[in-house]
Design an enzyme around this catalytic site. Structure first.
Site, PDB file in Angstrom:
ATOM      1  N   LYS A 125      23.252  34.716  32.063  1.00 47.34           N
ATOM      2  CA  LYS A 125      23.728  35.932  31.408  1.00 47.34           C
ATOM      3  C   LYS A 125      23.160  36.041  29.999  1.00 47.34           C
ATOM      4  O   LYS A 125      23.293  35.097  29.200  1.00 47.34           O
ATOM      5  CB  LYS A 125      25.267  35.921  31.341  1.00 47.34           C
ATOM      6  CG  LYS A 125      25.951  35.994  32.693  1.00 47.34           C
ATOM      7  CD  LYS A 125      25.761  37.359  33.334  1.00 47.34           C
ATOM      8  CE  LYS A 125      26.590  37.500  34.603  1.00 47.34           C
ATOM      9  NZ  LYS A 125      26.313  38.762  35.319  1.00 47.34           N
ATOM     10  N   LYS A 134      25.919  44.690  45.602  1.00 44.28           N
ATOM     11  CA  LYS A 134      27.190  43.981  45.699  1.00 44.28           C
ATOM     12  C   LYS A 134      27.964  44.623  46.834  1.00 44.28           C
ATOM     13  O   LYS A 134      28.627  45.652  46.654  1.00 44.28           O
ATOM     14  CB  LYS A 134      27.949  44.090  44.379  1.00 44.28           C
ATOM     15  CG  LYS A 134      27.277  43.347  43.220  1.00 44.28           C
ATOM     16  CD  LYS A 134      28.071  43.459  41.944  1.00 44.28           C
ATOM     17  CE  LYS A 134      27.741  42.357  40.950  1.00 44.28           C
ATOM     18  NZ  LYS A 134      26.322  42.145  40.700  1.00 44.28           N
TER      19      LYS A 134
HETATM   20  O1  LIG Z   1      24.590  38.030  41.224  1.00 44.38           O
HETATM   21  C1  LIG Z   1      24.854  36.842  41.015  1.00 44.38           C
HETATM   22  O2  LIG Z   1      23.973  35.987  41.034  1.00 44.38           O
HETATM   23  C2  LIG Z   1      26.255  36.386  40.705  1.00 44.38           C
HETATM   24  C3  LIG Z   1      27.277  37.469  40.560  1.00 44.38           C
HETATM   25  C4  LIG Z   1      27.248  38.185  39.242  1.00 44.38           C
HETATM   26  O3  LIG Z   1      26.424  37.928  38.416  1.00 44.38           O
HETATM   27  C5  LIG Z   1      28.304  39.159  38.973  1.00 44.38           C
HETATM   28  C6  LIG Z   1      29.581  38.890  39.475  1.00 44.38           C
HETATM   29  C7  LIG Z   1      30.630  39.739  39.236  1.00 44.38           C
HETATM   30  C8  LIG Z   1      30.426  40.864  38.479  1.00 44.38           C
HETATM   31  C9  LIG Z   1      29.160  41.159  37.966  1.00 44.38           C
HETATM   32  C10 LIG Z   1      28.089  40.321  38.225  1.00 44.38           C
HETATM   33  C11 LIG Z   1      26.721  40.756  37.752  1.00 44.38           C
HETATM   34  O4  LIG Z   1      25.729  40.590  38.457  1.00 44.38           O
HETATM   35  O5  LIG Z   1      26.630  41.347  36.693  1.00 44.38           O
HETATM   36 MG   LIG Z   2      24.317  41.904  37.184  1.00 47.00          MG
END
Ligand SMILES: O=C(O)CCC(=O)c1ccccc1C(=O)O
Ligand SMILES: [Mg+2]
Length: 341
Positions: free
Chosen positions: A157, A269
């Site tokens: 992140k 997602k």
């Molecule tokens: O995508 C991944 O590798 C993990 C999941 C993840 O990052 C995520 C999980 C929950 C909410 C937002 C996010 C995101 O991708 O921003």
């Molecule tokens: Mg993301």
């Protein structure tokens, strides 16, 4: 087909909270669904919204469940409005599981009070997983254990701390990660235009250096959703790929971005994208480059999401479901959720 319909809300605390540019997230709330068809076959589903990401709220999901009768039909399930994408996913996937479409549905004889079979043993194989790294310096001490567990793709992140600090941590990270690792950077809309250019330039420079045998796979959602044209422009100016995430949270948004010319990577997602059947149709029709990603759902939602990932993933992209280290073991609490039903 008609189904007996039951549901249970749940709350689940993270072991370590997820910090993104949107803030801190410490408790996952959602709803477990159970549909029993006329022959007694049971299908489980899950509504796990993320309202700050563009889906309905958990409360809206609960309101929807509460106003439904105790017996529901396919007509009801397939006419859930687009404003409730996590509900569309939860109900439709419960139907699919119950009908045995994935070859794993639970039969009718196991009794009423057990979640069977053991979902965690049923994740489709032949998928590579990407493990999620926390923002900031924490990532530097986090990847080793995950590497030993077999993860070779990581997502870190960014857009959480000052860019100069993050660039410095990034330098350490790429110096220490083993060869052939793939690294994704997820900004969660958190970069300014200048910062996005700086990150992309840094990654492009890095790509040009043949001495570092590690790949920056993409930068995820560098800019806010409203800045679609700017991201399209960035995707044409740099070699480093860009993946849209928040911009394509739901199927409607995904179709709109495709229509406006996005041919880069789409993060999907499944838990909040909407109807699985319509997602399948769209992906088959347009052959988009997808990365499947968790919404921190339980094993129930994950099974349905992984089913879609197994069917629809292309280009061998790792799936973003390496998130177990954010939670405690879950099997017992998920079972006990139903014991007093
Ligand atoms: O995508 C991944 O590798 C993990 C999941 C993840 O990052 C995520 C999980 C929950 C909410 C937002 C996010 C995101 O991708 O921003
Ligand atoms: Mg993301």
């Amino acid at each position: 087909m008609t189904y007996k319909f039951q549901f249970r809300p749940y709350r689940r605390r993270f072991v370590r909270s997820l910090t993104t540019n949107h803030g801190k997230w410490g408790i996952r709330e959602g709803i477990i669904l159970r549909l029993t068809d006329e022959s007694g076959k049971v299908g489980w589903g899950e509504i796990a919204p993320i309202s700050w990401f563009g889906s309905e709220t958990v409360e809206q999901g609960l309101d929807f469940c509460r106003q439904l009768p105790g017996e529901i039909t396919d007509e009801i399930i397939f006419s859930i409005p687009d404003e409730l994408p996590a509900c569309q996913f939860g109900f439709e996937s419960a139907c699919e599981m119950g009908s045995g479409e994935w070859g794993v549905g639970s039969g009718g004889d196991e009794g009423d009070n057990f979640i069977t079979p053991n979902f965690s043993l049923l994740t489709p194989n032949s998928l590579f997983y990407s493990a999620l790294l926390s923002a900031g310096e924490a990532a530097l001490n986090q990847w080793q254990t995950l590497w030993e567990q077999g993860y070779h793709t990581f997502k870190w992140k960014i857009g959480v701390y000052a860019i100069t600090d993050e660039l410095e941590i990034f330098e350490s990270l790429i110096q220490t990660l083993p060869a052939f690792t793939k690294l994704r950077l997820d900004a969660n809309c958190g970069l300014s235009h200048e910062e996005a250019n700086l990150w992309l330039r840094t990654c492009d420079n890095f790509k040009a250096n043949p001495e570092l045998p590690l790949e920056i796979e993409f930068i995820e959602q560098p800019l806010p959703v409203e800045q679609f044209q700017e991201m399209l422009e960035l995707s044409r100016c740099y070699k480093t790929a860009i993946a849209l995430d928040e911009s394509v949270a739901t199927l409607g948004q995904l179709a709109a971005c495709y229509q406006q010319g996005w041919r880069g990577i789409f993060v999907i997602k499944p838990g909040i994208v909407g109807s699985p059947s319509r997602l399948r149709k769209f992906c088959h029709q347009h052959k988009i480059d997808t990365v499947f990603s968790s919404v921190f759902e339980t094993a129930i939602g994950r099974l349905a999401a992984l089913q879609l990932a197994a069917e629809l993933s292309r280009n061998n992209r790792a799936i973003g479901f390496g998130i177990d280290h954010f939670f405690e073991q879950e099997d017992t609490w998920l079972q006990s959720l139903w014991n007093d039903l």
